[in-house]
Design a protein around this motif. Structure first.
Motif, mmCIF file in Angstrom:
data_model
loop_
_atom_site.group_PDB
_atom_site.id
_atom_site.type_symbol
_atom_site.label_atom_id
_atom_site.label_comp_id
_atom_site.label_asym_id
_atom_site.label_seq_id
_atom_site.Cartn_x
_atom_site.Cartn_y
_atom_site.Cartn_z
ATOM 1 N N CYS A 164 0.363 5.774 -35.022
ATOM 2 C CA CYS A 164 0.354 4.383 -35.746
ATOM 3 C C CYS A 164 -0.595 3.895 -35.476
ATOM 4 N N ASN A 165 -1.472 3.538 -36.304
ATOM 5 C CA ASN A 165 -2.740 2.650 -35.963
ATOM 6 C C ASN A 165 -2.520 1.453 -36.737
ATOM 7 N N TYR A 166 -1.560 0.835 -36.811
ATOM 8 C CA TYR A 166 -0.816 -0.505 -37.117
ATOM 9 C C TYR A 166 -1.074 -1.478 -35.656
ATOM 10 N N LYS A 167 -1.635 -2.220 -35.868
ATOM 11 C CA LYS A 167 -0.362 -3.916 -35.020
ATOM 12 C C LYS A 167 0.131 -3.745 -34.393
ATOM 13 N N MET A 168 0.341 -3.575 -33.444
ATOM 14 C CA MET A 168 2.200 -3.325 -33.059
ATOM 15 C C MET A 168 3.036 -4.272 -32.001
ATOM 16 N N ILE A 169 3.902 -4.202 -32.133
ATOM 17 C CA ILE A 169 5.013 -5.176 -31.546
ATOM 18 C C ILE A 169 5.754 -4.292 -30.840
ATOM 19 N N ILE A 170 6.226 -4.414 -29.411
ATOM 20 C CA ILE A 170 7.954 -2.957 -28.679
ATOM 21 C C ILE A 170 8.356 -4.158 -28.438
ATOM 22 N N CYS A 171 9.837 -4.069 -28.714
ATOM 23 C CA CYS A 171 11.377 -4.647 -28.325
ATOM 24 C C CYS A 171 11.553 -3.783 -27.154
ATOM 25 N N GLY A 172 12.603 -4.432 -26.735
ATOM 26 C CA GLY A 172 13.333 -3.183 -26.438
ATOM 27 C C GLY A 172 14.132 -3.426 -25.467
ATOM 28 N N ASP A 173 15.481 -2.904 -25.277
ATOM 29 C CA ASP A 173 16.406 -2.607 -23.817
ATOM 30 C C ASP A 173 16.004 -1.379 -22.951
ATOM 31 N N PHE A 174 14.869 -1.907 -22.241
ATOM 32 C CA PHE A 174 14.311 -0.104 -21.149
ATOM 33 C C PHE A 174 15.017 0.329 -20.643
ATOM 34 N N ASN A 175 16.132 -1.154 -20.097
ATOM 35 C CA ASN A 175 17.606 -0.548 -19.050
ATOM 36 C C ASN A 175 17.062 0.734 -18.006
ATOM 37 N N ASN A 176 15.661 -0.184 -17.646
ATOM 38 C CA ASN A 176 14.747 -0.322 -16.186
ATOM 39 C C ASN A 176 14.754 -1.065 -15.752
ATOM 40 N N THR A 177 13.692 -1.888 -14.752
ATOM 41 C CA THR A 177 12.752 -2.542 -14.499
ATOM 42 C C THR A 177 11.371 -2.747 -14.746
ATOM 43 N N ALA A 178 10.094 -4.166 -14.603
ATOM 44 C CA ALA A 178 9.367 -4.005 -14.805
ATOM 45 C C ALA A 178 8.458 -3.415 -13.442
ATOM 46 N N PHE A 179 8.914 -2.382 -12.741
ATOM 47 C CA PHE A 179 8.735 -2.052 -11.438
ATOM 48 C C PHE A 179 9.319 -0.274 -11.506
ATOM 49 N N SER A 180 9.513 0.054 -12.613
ATOM 50 C CA SER A 180 10.127 1.883 -13.021
ATOM 51 C C SER A 180 8.500 2.614 -13.568
ATOM 52 N N TYR A 181 8.791 3.383 -13.752
ATOM 53 C CA TYR A 181 7.832 4.138 -14.684
ATOM 54 C C TYR A 181 8.220 4.132 -15.829
ATOM 55 N N VAL A 182 8.853 4.089 -16.624
ATOM 56 C CA VAL A 182 8.765 4.503 -18.166
ATOM 57 C C VAL A 182 8.391 2.927 -18.229
ATOM 58 N N TYR A 183 8.408 1.837 -17.302
ATOM 59 C CA TYR A 183 8.043 0.331 -17.879
ATOM 60 C C TYR A 183 6.734 1.069 -18.059
ATOM 61 N N ARG A 184 6.235 1.391 -17.254
ATOM 62 C CA ARG A 184 4.651 1.754 -17.297
ATOM 63 C C ARG A 184 4.226 2.052 -17.967
ATOM 64 N N LYS A 185 4.117 3.666 -18.727
ATOM 65 C CA LYS A 185 4.132 4.475 -19.766
ATOM 66 C C LYS A 185 4.001 4.018 -20.771
ATOM 67 N N ILE A 186 5.587 2.881 -21.516
ATOM 68 C CA ILE A 186 5.707 2.376 -22.003
ATOM 69 C C ILE A 186 4.402 1.366 -22.630
ATOM 70 N N LYS A 187 3.862 0.424 -21.607
ATOM 71 C CA LYS A 187 3.489 -0.894 -21.856
ATOM 72 C C LYS A 187 2.141 -0.641 -21.809
ATOM 73 N N GLY A 188 1.776 0.517 -20.778
ATOM 74 C CA GLY A 188 0.175 0.856 -21.619
ATOM 75 C C GLY A 188 -0.342 -0.503 -20.895
ATOM 76 N N ASN A 189 -1.511 -0.504 -22.019
ATOM 77 C CA ASN A 189 -2.773 -1.191 -21.769
ATOM 78 C C ASN A 189 -1.594 -3.003 -22.761
ATOM 79 N N LEU A 190 -0.058 -2.579 -23.294
ATOM 80 C CA LEU A 190 0.636 -3.953 -23.649
ATOM 81 C C LEU A 190 -0.006 -4.938 -22.519
ATOM 82 N N ASN A 191 0.201 -5.595 -23.739
ATOM 83 C CA ASN A 191 0.891 -7.525 -23.055
ATOM 84 C C ASN A 191 2.105 -7.109 -22.776
#
Length: 342
Positions: free
Chosen positions: A256-283
């Protein structure tokens, strides 16, 4: 240690165990669950471990004992790498004529099976959304309930599954949706959907992610009755699934090349592996403009934040709010954004 009483020696031993567990948990965002699935379970208890170490720190400080250094050092390491669990600053709110609001909400099928006692919970949810009036709404565990009318949104995309009870994810918008789709996760009713929304002269990609649920009862008493080994194995297996689902999502996101917003229920915390990978360099909108614990899930005794709104650098995060409306096992969150000038 020699100068400590017998009781204080026991307390310090417990303190050391909690400090070591918290240190281990700091490695979790960098540790794939497929490699150490049992260890990854610790990510659920990071908030609890932080609070416990804070209490140990205060205990030793009040007693004027140098043992306060242990928890202080561990908490400082956590703060340097991950920031504060609690945001002491007041919520940021910046007025901008280009502001628009994005809400994320896991509605738990609009209380279809009466998990929450009370009349017309589904109508309360609709009234709440209408009052807060987001321009874009991302919903997990959506169900086309006969009493639910969200037609005040002009556009929507929903992806449902299930034979008897239809459920899934949905995106509602006041702006035109020109393209939508789903990222299918194998062997589960969870998935990720997306919509490309035209706002003014810009096209924005909205992702709505619902990662695999751990199916953990929010009631602590119920958890005590469950076999601990079985619980750990189940949660570990769930985290492996979440990692696989995240990998599928990231492959799609990369195209995807569009400006992006990611919303969701990750069923995991901000200290998790999946959060870090999805967040990347996003705010993370909460970290940018929220305050307090930012709790999004009902769990007794300590706050849990597992629902997120992430934005790329094209957006200024001008506000964030975590609500206390108890119409689901999740609490809604909303951010105020504006597109930054190139």
């Amino acid at each position: 240690m020699k100068k400590l009483s017998f009781i204080n020696k026991i307390i310090y031993f417990i303190n050391a165990v909690f400090a070591i567990l918290l240190l281990l948990s700091f490695l979790l965002p960098f540790t794939p669950p497929k490699t150490f699935s049992v260890l990854s379970v610790l990510s659920l208890g990071v908030a609890f471990l932080i609070l416990c170490n804070a209490l140990f720190f205060l205990y030793w400080l009040i007693k004027l004992k140098k043992q306060f250094i242990l928890s202080l050092v561990v908490l400082f390491i956590g703060y340097v790498f991950f920031g504060s669990l609690y945001k002491f600053s007041s919520s940021k709110h910046i007025e901008d004529p280009n502001n628009f609001r994005v809400m994320n909400y896991n509605v738990r099928l609009f209380n279809l099976y009466n998990w929450i006692s009370g009349d017309s919970i589904e109508n309360n949810i609709v009234d709440f959304i209408k009052t807060e009036s987001p321009e874009i709404l991302s919903i997990q565990e959506y169900h086309p309930h006969e009493n639910v009318d969200l037609s005040f949104f002009k556009y929507k995309f929903e992806k449902l599954s299930g034979k008897k009870t239809k459920y899934g994810q949905a995106i509602f918008s006041q702006h035109p949706i020109i393209n939508s789709g789903s990222i299918e996760f194998p062997d589960t009713g969870n998935n990720a959907i997306f919509s490309d929304i035209v706002k003014g002269e810009d096209t924005i990609r909205i992702y709505n992610i619902h990662l695999e649920s751990m199916r953990i009862d929010a009631n602590v008493e119920s958890l005590k009755k469950e076999d601990s080994e079985r619980l750990f194995n189940r949660v570990g297996a769930t985290f492996k699934m979440q990692q696989f689902q995240t990998e599928l999502f990231l492959m799609h996101k990369k195209q995807c090349n569009y400006k992006m917003i990611i919303c969701g229920d990750f069923n995991n915390t901000a200290f998790s592996y999946v959060y870090r990978k999805i967040k990347g360099n996003l705010n993370d909108a909460f970290k940018e403009a929220g305050n307090g614990f930012g709790r999004t899930y009902e769990f007794k005794f300590f706050p849990v934040r597992i629902d997120f709104i992430l934005t790329d650098k094209a957006f200024a995060v001008n506000g964030f709010k975590a609500y206390n409306e108890h119409y689901s096992d999740h609490y809604p969150i909303m951010t105020t954004l504006s597109l930054q000038k190139d």
